[in-house]
Design a protein around this motif. Sequence first.
Motif, PDB file in Angstrom:
ATOM      1  N   GLY A  51       0.810  -1.212   0.000  1.00 51.94           N
ATOM      2  CA  GLY A  51       0.000   0.000   0.000  1.00 51.94           C
ATOM      3  C   GLY A  51       0.841   1.259   0.000  1.00 51.94           C
ATOM      4  N   SER A  52       1.930   1.248   0.784  1.00 53.88           N
ATOM      5  CA  SER A  52       2.829   2.409   0.818  1.00 53.88           C
ATOM      6  C   SER A  52       3.499   2.613  -0.533  1.00 53.88           C
ATOM      7  CB  SER A  52       3.891   2.214   1.907  1.00 53.88           C
ATOM      8  OG  SER A  52       3.298   2.162   3.185  1.00 53.88           O
ATOM      9  N   VAL A  53       3.927   1.528  -1.176  1.00 53.61           N
ATOM     10  CA  VAL A  53       4.552   1.631  -2.495  1.00 53.61           C
ATOM     11  C   VAL A  53       3.553   2.208  -3.498  1.00 53.61           C
ATOM     12  CG1 VAL A  53       5.459   0.284  -4.437  1.00 53.61           C
ATOM     13  CG2 VAL A  53       6.304  -0.136  -2.115  1.00 53.61           C
ATOM     14  N   CYS A  54       2.310   1.750  -3.440  1.00 51.79           N
ATOM     15  CA  CYS A  54       1.280   2.323  -4.316  1.00 51.79           C
ATOM     16  C   CYS A  54       1.119   3.820  -4.057  1.00 51.79           C
ATOM     17  CB  CYS A  54      -0.053   1.626  -4.089  1.00 51.79           C
ATOM     18  SG  CYS A  54      -0.157  -0.051  -4.748  1.00 51.79           S
ATOM     19  N   GLY A 187       7.972 -11.116 -20.518  1.00 52.78           N
ATOM     20  CA  GLY A 187       8.589  -9.961 -21.142  1.00 52.78           C
ATOM     21  C   GLY A 187       8.382  -8.645 -20.423  1.00 52.78           C
ATOM     22  N   CYS A 188       7.591  -8.636 -19.341  1.00 50.42           N
ATOM     23  CA  CYS A 188       7.316  -7.382 -18.613  1.00 50.42           C
ATOM     24  C   CYS A 188       8.261  -7.258 -17.416  1.00 50.42           C
ATOM     25  CB  CYS A 188       5.866  -7.352 -18.131  1.00 50.42           C
ATOM     26  SG  CYS A 188       4.660  -7.414 -19.455  1.00 50.42           S
ATOM     27  N   PRO A 189       8.885  -6.108 -17.215  1.00 46.85           N
ATOM     28  CA  PRO A 189       9.865  -5.971 -16.137  1.00 46.85           C
ATOM     29  C   PRO A 189       9.226  -6.114 -14.760  1.00 46.85           C
ATOM     30  CG  PRO A 189       9.363  -3.833 -17.081  1.00 46.85           C
ATOM     31  CD  PRO A 189       8.701  -4.849 -17.965  1.00 46.85           C
ATOM     32  N   VAL A 190      10.032  -6.598 -13.808  1.00 43.72           N
ATOM     33  CA  VAL A 190       9.581  -6.736 -12.430  1.00 43.72           C
ATOM     34  C   VAL A 190      10.625  -6.124 -11.502  1.00 43.72           C
ATOM     35  CG1 VAL A 190      10.533  -9.090 -12.301  1.00 43.72           C
ATOM     36  CG2 VAL A 190       8.850  -8.331 -10.613  1.00 43.72           C
ATOM     37  N   VAL A 191      10.169  -5.368 -10.537  1.00 39.37           N
ATOM     38  CA  VAL A 191      11.016  -4.793  -9.496  1.00 39.37           C
ATOM     39  C   VAL A 191      10.588  -5.430  -8.180  1.00 39.37           C
ATOM     40  CG1 VAL A 191      11.582  -2.695  -8.209  1.00 39.37           C
ATOM     41  CG2 VAL A 191      11.358  -2.614 -10.709  1.00 39.37           C
ATOM     42  N   TYR A 192      11.563  -5.920  -7.405  1.00 38.46           N
ATOM     43  CA  TYR A 192      11.195  -6.590  -6.156  1.00 38.46           C
ATOM     44  C   TYR A 192      12.079  -6.141  -5.002  1.00 38.46           C
ATOM     45  CZ  TYR A 192      15.181  -9.631  -7.276  1.00 38.46           C
ATOM     46  OH  TYR A 192      16.434 -10.111  -7.586  1.00 38.46           O
ATOM     47  N   ASP A 193      11.528  -6.250  -3.794  1.00 36.97           N
ATOM     48  CA  ASP A 193      12.266  -5.977  -2.575  1.00 36.97           C
ATOM     49  C   ASP A 193      13.311  -7.071  -2.379  1.00 36.97           C
ATOM     50  OD1 ASP A 193      11.949  -4.555   0.408  1.00 36.97           O
ATOM     51  OD2 ASP A 193      12.570  -6.647   0.509  1.00 36.97           O
ATOM     52  N   GLY A 194      14.579  -6.656  -2.200  1.00 34.50           N
ATOM     53  CA  GLY A 194      15.678  -7.616  -2.132  1.00 34.50           C
ATOM     54  C   GLY A 194      16.123  -7.957  -0.729  1.00 34.50           C
ATOM     55  N   SER A 214      14.465  -8.299 -14.495  1.00 33.34           N
ATOM     56  CA  SER A 214      14.204  -8.193 -13.059  1.00 33.34           C
ATOM     57  C   SER A 214      15.197  -7.251 -12.388  1.00 33.34           C
ATOM     58  CB  SER A 214      14.273  -9.580 -12.410  1.00 33.34           C
ATOM     59  OG  SER A 214      15.561 -10.143 -12.551  1.00 33.34           O
ATOM     60  N   PHE A 215      14.718  -6.554 -11.367  1.00 31.23           N
ATOM     61  CA  PHE A 215      15.523  -5.556 -10.665  1.00 31.23           C
ATOM     62  C   PHE A 215      15.256  -5.676  -9.168  1.00 31.23           C
ATOM     63  CE2 PHE A 215      14.320  -4.175 -14.859  1.00 31.23           C
ATOM     64  CZ  PHE A 215      15.488  -3.653 -15.408  1.00 31.23           C
ATOM     65  N   GLY A 216      16.244  -6.157  -8.421  1.00 36.07           N
ATOM     66  CA  GLY A 216      16.118  -6.262  -6.979  1.00 36.07           C
ATOM     67  C   GLY A 216      16.597  -4.991  -6.297  1.00 36.07           C
ATOM     68  N   VAL A 217      15.920  -4.597  -5.229  1.00 39.20           N
ATOM     69  CA  VAL A 217      16.283  -3.397  -4.473  1.00 39.20           C
ATOM     70  C   VAL A 217      16.815  -3.839  -3.112  1.00 39.20           C
ATOM     71  CG1 VAL A 217      15.471  -1.226  -3.496  1.00 39.20           C
ATOM     72  CG2 VAL A 217      14.531  -2.047  -5.677  1.00 39.20           C
ATOM     73  N   ALA A 218      18.127  -3.691  -2.915  1.00 36.62           N
ATOM     74  CA  ALA A 218      18.776  -4.167  -1.695  1.00 36.62           C
ATOM     75  C   ALA A 218      18.515  -3.237  -0.519  1.00 36.62           C
ATOM     76  CB  ALA A 218      20.281  -4.304  -1.920  1.00 36.62           C
ATOM     77  N   ASP A 253      11.880   2.806   9.550  1.00 37.23           N
ATOM     78  CA  ASP A 253      12.983   2.543   8.633  1.00 37.23           C
ATOM     79  C   ASP A 253      12.524   1.845   7.358  1.00 37.23           C
ATOM     80  OD1 ASP A 253      14.567   3.623  10.568  1.00 37.23           O
ATOM     81  OD2 ASP A 253      15.803   1.848  10.907  1.00 37.23           O
ATOM     82  N   TYR A 254      11.572   0.909   7.489  1.00 38.74           N
ATOM     83  CA  TYR A 254      11.163   0.139   6.322  1.00 38.74           C
ATOM     84  C   TYR A 254      10.517   1.005   5.242  1.00 38.74           C
ATOM     85  CZ  TYR A 254       6.633   0.183   8.756  1.00 38.74           C
ATOM     86  OH  TYR A 254       5.491   0.568   9.412  1.00 38.74           O
ATOM     87  N   GLN A 255      10.098   2.228   5.591  1.00 35.30           N
ATOM     88  CA  GLN A 255       9.542   3.099   4.566  1.00 35.30           C
ATOM     89  C   GLN A 255      10.609   3.574   3.586  1.00 35.30           C
ATOM     90  OE1 GLN A 255       6.637   3.501   3.669  1.00 35.30           O
ATOM     91  NE2 GLN A 255       5.267   3.129   5.394  1.00 35.30           N
ATOM     92  N   ALA A 256      11.867   3.559   4.013  1.00 39.31           N
ATOM     93  CA  ALA A 256      12.946   3.838   3.051  1.00 39.31           C
ATOM     94  C   ALA A 256      13.016   2.727   2.012  1.00 39.31           C
ATOM     95  CB  ALA A 256      14.278   3.983   3.782  1.00 39.31           C
ATOM     96  N   ASP A 257      12.867   1.465   2.450  1.00 37.61           N
ATOM     97  CA  ASP A 257      12.835   0.338   1.511  1.00 37.61           C
ATOM     98  C   ASP A 257      11.680   0.507   0.525  1.00 37.61           C
ATOM     99  OD1 ASP A 257      14.944  -0.958   2.895  1.00 37.61           O
ATOM    100  OD2 ASP A 257      13.516  -1.843   4.302  1.00 37.61           O
ATOM    101  N   ASN A 258      10.502   0.841   1.054  1.00 37.24           N
ATOM    102  CA  ASN A 258       9.330   0.998   0.189  1.00 37.24           C
ATOM    103  C   ASN A 258       9.517   2.126  -0.817  1.00 37.24           C
ATOM    104  OD1 ASN A 258       7.987  -1.057   1.566  1.00 37.24           O
ATOM    105  ND2 ASN A 258       7.018   0.347   3.002  1.00 37.24           N
ATOM    106  N   ALA A 259      10.087   3.237  -0.369  1.00 34.67           N
ATOM    107  CA  ALA A 259      10.317   4.363  -1.279  1.00 34.67           C
ATOM    108  C   ALA A 259      11.319   3.987  -2.366  1.00 34.67           C
ATOM    109  CB  ALA A 259      10.803   5.576  -0.501  1.00 34.67           C
ATOM    110  N   MET A 260      12.365   3.247  -1.994  1.00 31.54           N
ATOM    111  CA  MET A 260      13.349   2.804  -2.980  1.00 31.54           C
ATOM    112  C   MET A 260      12.716   1.881  -4.029  1.00 31.54           C
ATOM    113  SD  MET A 260      16.529   3.941  -2.570  1.00 31.54           S
ATOM    114  CE  MET A 260      17.649   2.645  -3.118  1.00 31.54           C
ATOM    115  N   VAL A 261      11.856   0.967  -3.573  1.00 36.28           N
ATOM    116  CA  VAL A 261      11.165   0.074  -4.506  1.00 36.28           C
ATOM    117  C   VAL A 261      10.280   0.886  -5.450  1.00 36.28           C
ATOM    118  CG1 VAL A 261       9.389  -1.723  -4.679  1.00 36.28           C
ATOM    119  CG2 VAL A 261      11.245  -1.964  -3.022  1.00 36.28           C
TER     120      VAL A 261
END
Length: 426
Positions: A51-54, A187-194, A214-218, A253-261
């Motif tokens: 929800g935060s990412v949305c 064929g559609c890109p995916v971004v995921y929490d790493g 695919s793109f992981g966010v560390a 802190d986890y909102q930084a992860d969500n913002a990065m994603v």
Amino acid sequence: MNYQDAVHYIDQIPKYADSPVPAHTFALMEKLGNPQDTFPVIHVAGTNGKGSVCAYITSVLTERGYKTGTFTSPHLVRMNERIQINRQPVSDQVFLNAFLRVREASESLGGTNYFEFLFAMAMLIYQDAHVDYAVLEVGLGGRKDATNVIKKPVVSVITSISLDHTEVLGNTIAAIASEKAGIIKKGCPVVYDGGQPEAIAVFERESVRLGAPSFGVAHEGYQIVSRDSRGLVFRPSGGFLAGRDIQVPFIADYQADNAMVALTALRVAGLLDTDAQIDAAVQAVGDTRWPGRMQQIRPGVYLDGAHNSDGILNFAMTVSSMPCEGEKYLLFTAVKEKDLDRMTEFLALQTDFSGIIVTELDHNSRAVPAAVLAEKFRRVYGGQIWVCPDVGEAWKQGLRIKGDKDLLFIAGSLYLVGKIMEECEC
């Protein structure tokens, strides 16, 4: 018929359909003319943070001038909160008009389920509004979710994975990740929490199988610079955001992860190509509003929608990090299918609450009695516990015991957050 009549009708719909989903959803959408195929979609799944990412993505798109539809769940106070355009719930009349069209289509097919019905309404509304983008939050899982009728998203996004809804999705991280990975399209890109190795392995395997970039966010890709009552500031160490200070209006802190994603997803979608666009996006992230997520509703009173063991652990760690000149108190409830033993243990051992108020959700078949929650806490917590089955009385009790220098936190259920928002007319 009016808006309240429509809400009453939808509330009576079974939560789950006998027919397979999304196969059943495809039939409903076909009946409606497949409105979901008429606008670009950013599709977001995950256990916590979706929800935060949305909200972050919506804020950036709206600030860029795009007409943006956002479909999320659950609602906190009013049902039309689930269907928004440019960060505003659609009007009661728009909601009602879509309801009437979906009801007719649904009844011709022998009925549908609650979430599927609302999803179909959202798709009609976004088609009629000619949105430039729709940001869609998965309801449960991904593979079998009604939103998975989307055939070719601009980008698929998967936020952090943890054990939740295990009775439906499986009881391991890998099993749950597999259900979430069901939104990845060929064929559609995916971004995921790493942040979860077991989940990463699943996402990478599925991405390779489908030829999806695919793109992981560390999680270690940034450092926290500062934190105060207005939120936190973090600084990415690499990539297209390197060196920028990014403020989010939340203290966890986890909102930084969500913002990065969220920002990475927009980058992958081709919407952050220039420095000017990136700067504007960073500003928009700081202006994001997402009610009930460590939201300060009055001085020293915070609402948070943490409602599973992983979310509660993150919530507890955030509470522990917050300076307080007085005492910290908690108002808590939960629903039956959650891991109550772990949740109460985290709250007792990872925080320094001076007292805990337990309550229960009325008119909710999933509610855990306040007395049961009190016993759970007494096994691991030696502080004072107040048992207030009525939410309104629990809220009043929280205000009575909270001093000027104390902090009061409300957590455990988004339904509780909604009830408290009604109580205080937020």
